[in-house]
Design an enzyme around this catalytic site. Structure first.
Site, PDB file in Angstrom:
ATOM      1  N   GLU A   1     141.886  11.744  65.138  1.00 38.75           N
ATOM      2  CA  GLU A   1     142.086  12.214  66.724  1.00 38.75           C
ATOM      3  C   GLU A   1     141.208  13.479  67.070  1.00 38.75           C
ATOM      4  O   GLU A   1     140.693  13.521  68.061  1.00 38.75           O
ATOM      5  CB  GLU A   1     143.380  12.379  67.042  1.00 38.75           C
TER       6      GLU A   1
ATOM      7  N   SER B   1     154.996  16.858  66.421  1.00 35.69           N
ATOM      8  CA  SER B   1     155.175  15.444  66.661  1.00 35.69           C
ATOM      9  C   SER B   1     153.937  15.128  67.727  1.00 35.69           C
ATOM     10  O   SER B   1     153.467  16.038  68.261  1.00 35.69           O
ATOM     11  CB  SER B   1     156.324  14.896  67.063  1.00 35.69           C
ATOM     12  N   LYS B   2     153.935  13.847  67.944  1.00 34.19           N
ATOM     13  CA  LYS B   2     153.056  13.451  69.266  1.00 34.19           C
ATOM     14  C   LYS B   2     153.016  14.309  70.334  1.00 34.19           C
ATOM     15  O   LYS B   2     152.008  14.550  70.968  1.00 34.19           O
ATOM     16  CB  LYS B   2     153.080  11.986  69.426  1.00 34.19           C
ATOM     17  N   ARG B   3     154.313  14.539  70.861  1.00 35.11           N
ATOM     18  CA  ARG B   3     154.432  15.156  71.989  1.00 35.11           C
ATOM     19  C   ARG B   3     153.684  16.869  72.047  1.00 35.11           C
ATOM     20  O   ARG B   3     153.468  17.333  73.051  1.00 35.11           O
ATOM     21  CB  ARG B   3     155.751  15.228  72.524  1.00 35.11           C
TER      22      ARG B   3
END
Ligand code: GLU
Length: 492
Positions: free
Chosen positions: A273, A263-265
């Site tokens: 990106e 995930s993003k974290r």
């Protein structure tokens, strides 16, 4: 032997592959967000498979969910694929433009009594679902409308009642001979008569995917493991349409190094990106290929051509793949050292312009020497651009910790003062002479070379790590170097 030929499905029909003798695969993203590494990996595996077999790679945008699909996301998917170099031979096809086709297929099933109208309201279904869950039963459709006659159903529709269309599921078992997971058997009792067309006339994923895979003559469906549970429903539809089913290859989930869902974290997760951060597409492609596929237990670096030549589904693992940002950065750093300088120059110029540097005034030879120097340690193109500040910025920011450790001690300041004075006089200003100067000063003072190198580096770049100090000083030029050291000595 190639996996393509050894897998024998016990589906009732032969695959399109045998009819046409040409691989046709598709990447079918839903445009509800950016293209993340999982989707990009699916796209890559399909593309590699197509290119390896000289087949066709199709792009299909699954945008039937109007509320969640956006044009921006479609654009991001197209940009991501283009940047990675995953070119498609057919498409993009948009499912939102194919509603009439899906309805035609549904009509066929209705005509053959393989599907039926369902008048149960969402509220009623929700109520039943809750009851089933409370009774610890699987929340399956109870078949209320399954036995309505066609005449009854049509009368209700004529009277203005809204109806969805449900597919009559098949009894028995469904076997999937998955090219990655092997044989997977589903007991059809776990399924119910599922909706294929909502009461507002919009088709449901399991239907659209099958109709399109039939229409597009897809031979191999290579997609994420999360779709494995949809496959029995899809196989039933193939059978109901009297059409051959493609081969399936469900590739494993991608986890973070801590074995949780990526995930993003955990850091950047979308292709764009990574582009933004200064990764090279060939490095990302190489890394993505290793997420679940391995040629052998040692080779890690593959060019695009090598991947095409070597890729095969029988070397795709069913175990979860681990996405490790550090490993990707390391791989990117190796690619940065290998690519032609001109390529890096091309990528860097816009970044340097963005930073406000007047690129026209920069000497090419000098530019190349700094790129050469900086790419040795950089993890991304962005790192290189950032490090240009060492050479070009009016003022640098010194890391407080580094200043405290290396610039505060009186000894460091004395050495820096000597360096500044001597550098100013150094003629000719060459790497060799700079090195000699460092040796001279430290020998005279009876200190280790590091006692001058570390403070000098911090004074010149603000950081404790960087390229070789002599090369750095040379590339920086005498004037800037002296100015930086002076600024440090004058402060406090
Ligand atoms: N549209 C689906 C998704 O984005 C893919 C469907 C498929 O590959 O069958 O997950």
């Amino acid at each position: 032997m190639d996996s393509l030929f050894v897998c024998v499905h016990n589906y009732p029909f032969e695959s399109f592959y045998f009819m046409e003798n040409k691989v046709r695969v598709r990447f079918a993203p839903s445009p509800t967000g950016y293209l993340h590494v999982g989707g990009a990996r699916s796209a890559l595996f399909n593309w590699l498979f197509a290119r390896h077999h000289r087949g066709i790679f199709i792009l299909r945008i699954e945008d039937t969910d109007a509320a969640r699909s956006t044009e921006e996301s479609t654009r991001a998917i197209l940009d991501s694929l283009a940047w990675l170099g995953l070119d498609f031979d057919e498409g993009p096809f948009f499912q939102s433009e194919r509603t009439a086709l899906y309805q035609k297929y549904v009509q066929k099933l209705l005509d053959e009594n393989k599907a039926y109208f369902c008048f149960c309201s969402p509220e009623l279904l929700e109520e039943k679902r809750k009851k089933a869950l409370a009774a610890k039963l699987p929340p399956k459709y109870d078949g209320t409308c399954a036995s309505l006659t066609k005449a009854e159903a049509l009368t209700r529709i004529d009277n203005g009642e809204k109806a969805a269309v449900r597919f009559r599921k098949l009894e028995g078992f469904t076997d999937i001979n998955d090219l990655v997971r092997g044989r997977v058997t589903f007991d059809n009792r776990v399924l119910d008569d599922f909706i294929i067309l909502r009461s507002d006339g919009t088709p449901v994923y399991n239907l659209t995917v099958v109709v399109d895979d039939i229409e597009m003559r897809i031979t191999h469906v290579i997609r994420g493991e999360e779709h494995l549970s949809n496959t029995p429903r899809q196989l039933m539809l193939y059978q109901a349409f009297g059409q051959p089913a493609p081969y399936f290859a469900h590739v494993s989930v991608i986890l973070a190094p801590d074995k949780t869902k990526l995930s993003k974290r955990h850091g950047a997760a979308s292709v764009l990106e990574f582009r933004e951060l200064g990764y090279l597409p060939e490095a990302l492609m190489n890394y993505l290929a290793l997420l679940g596929w391995a040629y052998d237990d040692k080779t890690e670096f593959f060019s695009k051509e090598e991947l095409i030549e070597k890729f095969s589904l029988d070397k795709v693992s069913k175990n979860p793949a681990i996405f490790d940002h550090n490993k990707l950065s390391w791989m990117n750093s190796i690619y940065l050292k290998r690519v032609p300088l001109s390529r890096l120059e091309e990528l860097l110029i816009p970044l340097l312009k963005e930073k406000g540097y007047d690129i026209e005034k920069i000497n090419k030879t000098w530019l190349h020497s700094v790129i050469e120097l900086e790419r040795q340690r950089a993890k991304t193109v962005k790192d290189i651009a950032t490090n240009f500040d060492y050479y070009l910025a009016d003022k640098i920011t010194i890391e407080p910790e580094a200043a405290k450790k290396h610039l505060s001690p009186a000894e460091s300041r004395i050495l820096l003062l000597m360096l500044e004075t001597e550098l100013d006089k150094l003629e000719p200003y060459t790497i060799e002479n700079i090195e000699k100067l460092f040796i001279k000063i430290t020998t005279e003072k009876g200190v280790k070379l590091g006692q001058l190198v570390h403070p000098a580096r911090v004074a010149l770049t603000g950081k404790t790590v960087g390229p070789g100090i002599y090369e750095l000083l040379f590339a920086m030029g005498k004037e800037t170097a002296v100015k930086r050291i002076k600024a440090v000595l004058e402060s406090k």
